[in-house]
Design a protein around this motif. Structure first.
Motif, PDB file in Angstrom:
ATOM      1  N   UNK A 134       0.817  -1.212   0.000  1.00 42.35           N
ATOM      2  CA  UNK A 134       0.000   0.000   0.000  1.00 42.35           C
ATOM      3  C   UNK A 134       0.847   1.258   0.000  1.00 42.35           C
ATOM      4  N   UNK A 135       1.926   1.240   0.795  1.00 35.89           N
ATOM      5  CA  UNK A 135       2.819   2.406   0.815  1.00 35.89           C
ATOM      6  C   UNK A 135       3.444   2.652  -0.552  1.00 35.89           C
ATOM      7  N   UNK A 136       3.886   1.584  -1.227  1.00 34.50           N
ATOM      8  CA  UNK A 136       4.468   1.743  -2.560  1.00 34.50           C
ATOM      9  C   UNK A 136       3.445   2.293  -3.548  1.00 34.50           C
ATOM     10  N   UNK A 137       2.192   1.826  -3.458  1.00 38.63           N
ATOM     11  CA  UNK A 137       1.159   2.337  -4.362  1.00 38.63           C
ATOM     12  C   UNK A 137       0.859   3.797  -4.134  1.00 38.63           C
ATOM     13  N   UNK A 138       0.773   4.194  -2.853  1.00 40.25           N
ATOM     14  CA  UNK A 138       0.512   5.604  -2.546  1.00 40.25           C
ATOM     15  C   UNK A 138       1.647   6.496  -3.055  1.00 40.25           C
ATOM     16  N   UNK A 139       2.896   6.072  -2.818  1.00 43.22           N
ATOM     17  CA  UNK A 139       4.040   6.869  -3.274  1.00 43.22           C
ATOM     18  C   UNK A 139       4.072   6.979  -4.789  1.00 43.22           C
ATOM     19  N   UNK A 140       3.791   5.880  -5.478  1.00 44.81           N
ATOM     20  CA  UNK A 140       3.786   5.919  -6.942  1.00 44.81           C
ATOM     21  C   UNK A 140       2.699   6.853  -7.467  1.00 44.81           C
ATOM     22  N   UNK A 141       1.515   6.815  -6.845  1.00 42.58           N
ATOM     23  CA  UNK A 141       0.420   7.679  -7.294  1.00 42.58           C
ATOM     24  C   UNK A 141       0.745   9.149  -7.055  1.00 42.58           C
TER      25      UNK A 141
END
Length: 468
Positions: free
Chosen positions: A80-87
């Motif tokens: 989830x953290x990786x997805x938020x950072x990518x977005x």
């Protein structure tokens, strides 16, 4: 029979030092206790851990967030953290690309080049180039404080070793540029023992420049004529100085001359500036003859024009005496630029000795007395030797385009210019208009490129001036 030595006579002992033998002093060796060494290591570790969040806040915050997600949410938390950072990164990049480049792209590039280029090669490059200092069998190196990047260059901030000066780096810019695989190197002094080394990642002057737009309100002390190596506009000062342009045939002297005239067009049109042209070749300035208040193309008329300029300058100086010390361009007292193309024809090559002497006297008078009363000499020539042009030192600002020999660089730009990176003799012949500029206010040469003013541009300039 052997003689007995006399009582009281001096006898030399093989165990005593002779008078010629010097006494050698050595530093006593004291072993440091292990507890002191261990305490020093512990203190350094604690100091590192305390200062780490302040020195590298982004890295510490990132590591803390990753560890927290893993500790409380395990793999789903990391995903989830990786997805938020990518977005967030994607939205930031698409919405504010300039801010994203400054805060993310250039910082990552600076970090990578700091590790992979500068820190990796720092010691061998500085030692081989002679910038490492030794004292009591210990070697001292300047320290890299930080590395910054933008779209064209790297900026390496360096702390100097005590006892050294920025001049040491200025004299090694060629070695530094080749050592770090950069086209060139420039040294900027920030303060005591604090310099910045600028390394371009590519040649920003490789592409030719078209004629620049004519400014609406020209500043005669900062006329836009081209581009500097750092990407900023190259602004040529004419009011209050004299400029000498030197370069071989095809180096681009005409680009500098016509770019300066083009930038002055509004002032010429309203009468606050005048250009007087002298063109012995009858090829360079003839295209824009309508732009010149006075024009000459042979030896006799050229020297008469110069002497007329001297007479007007002296008359203006007589009127200013005791009333004002500087010149402000007006229609009554316009700023006068005397453009001399191939000035060597008048000072060295003209067959009439009297013409040569009169020309030298007139040019020397204008360049030594004309600045404060609004007269400027903008001269161009090919050969900078003293026997051809012995008035070089009367020109405060100098421009060196492509030259034939390395020794000519110092002739034009002054002693030590080549050591500071002005390699005018190595300019590519396919880059006309590229030059090194040394101003009266700064000893460091700057690499620039003048805009190319075509024949059609000159014709259009002359036509618009005639219509006005």
């Amino acid at each position: 029979m052997m003689r007995q030595p006399k009582i009281g006579a001096s006898q030399s002992s093989p165990t005593l030092p002779t008078p010629a033998q010097g006494v050698r002093w050595t530093t006593p060796i004291v072993e440091t206790p292990g507890i002191v060494v261990l305490g020093s290591w512990v203190w350094r570790l604690v100091l590192l851990l305390v200062l780490l969040p302040f020195r590298f806040p982004v890295m510490v915050a990132s590591i803390t967030a990753v560890v927290a997600c893993w500790w409380y949410l395990s793999w789903p938390g990391l995903a989830g953290l990786a997805g938020v950072l990518a977005t967030v990164s994607l939205v930031w990049w698409r919405t504010w690309p300039g801010s994203y480049r400054c805060c993310v792209t250039w910082r990552l590039l600076a970090w990578w080049r700091h590790l992979a280029v500068y820190r990796r090669h720092w010691q061998p490059v500085l030692v081989i180039s002679g910038l490492a200092e030794s004292y009591q069998e210990r070697r001292y190196l300047p320290r890299i404080r930080s590395v910054r990047c933008n779209d064209r260059a790297d900026y390496v901030r360096v702390s100097l070793v005590a006892g050294t000066s920025p001049t040491d780096f200025e004299h090694r810019v060629v070695e530094l540029a080749h050592g770090f695989a950069a086209p060139s190197c420039r040294v900027t002094v920030n303060g005591p023992r604090d310099v910045t080394l600028e390394f371009p990642r590519h040649d920003t002057l490789a592409d030719p420049l078209d004629a620049l737009p004519v400014p609406e309100c020209p500043d005669l002390a900062a006329l836009p004529v081209g581009k500097r190596e750092d990407g900023t506009p190259w602004k040529l000062r004419l009011h209050g100085t004299h400029v000498l342009i030197v370069g071989v045939t095809g180096a681009g002297k005409g680009s500098v001359l016509w770019s300066a005239v083009r930038a002055m067009l509004p002032a010429i049109a309203d009468g606050t500036a005048q250009v007087w042209g002298i063109d012995p070749k009858r090829m360079e300035l003839a295209y824009g003859r309508a732009l010149f208040a006075h024009y000459a193309d042979d030896g006799e008329s050229a020297v008469e024009l110069l002497e007329h300029a001297v007479a007007q300058m002296q008359e203006r100086a007589q009127r200013y005496a005791g009333k004002q010390r500087s010149h402000t361009p007006t229609t009554a007292d316009p700023f006068v630029v005397v453009v001399l193309d191939e000035v060597a024809f008048l000072t060295a090559y003209h067959p009439d000795r009297d013409v040569r002497k009169r020309s030298e006297y007139a040019i020397a008078t204008l360049t030594s007395q004309g600045r404060s009363v609004g007269f400027c000499v903008l001269a161009a020539l090919q050969d900078p030797r003293k026997e051809v042009m012995n008035l070089r030192n009367l020109f405060p600002d100098k421009i060196a385009l492509r030259l034939d020999e390395a020794s000519q660089v110092d002739m034009v730009l002054g002693e030590g210019a080549r050591e500071r990176g002005a390699e005018a003799h190595l300019i590519d012949p396919t880059l006309p208009g590229v030059a090194y500029v040394r101003l009266e206010t700064s000893p460091s040469p700057v690499r620039v490129r003048a805009a190319f003013v075509s024949d059609d541009d000159i014709t259009a300039m002359a036509s618009s001036y005639e219509e006005d």
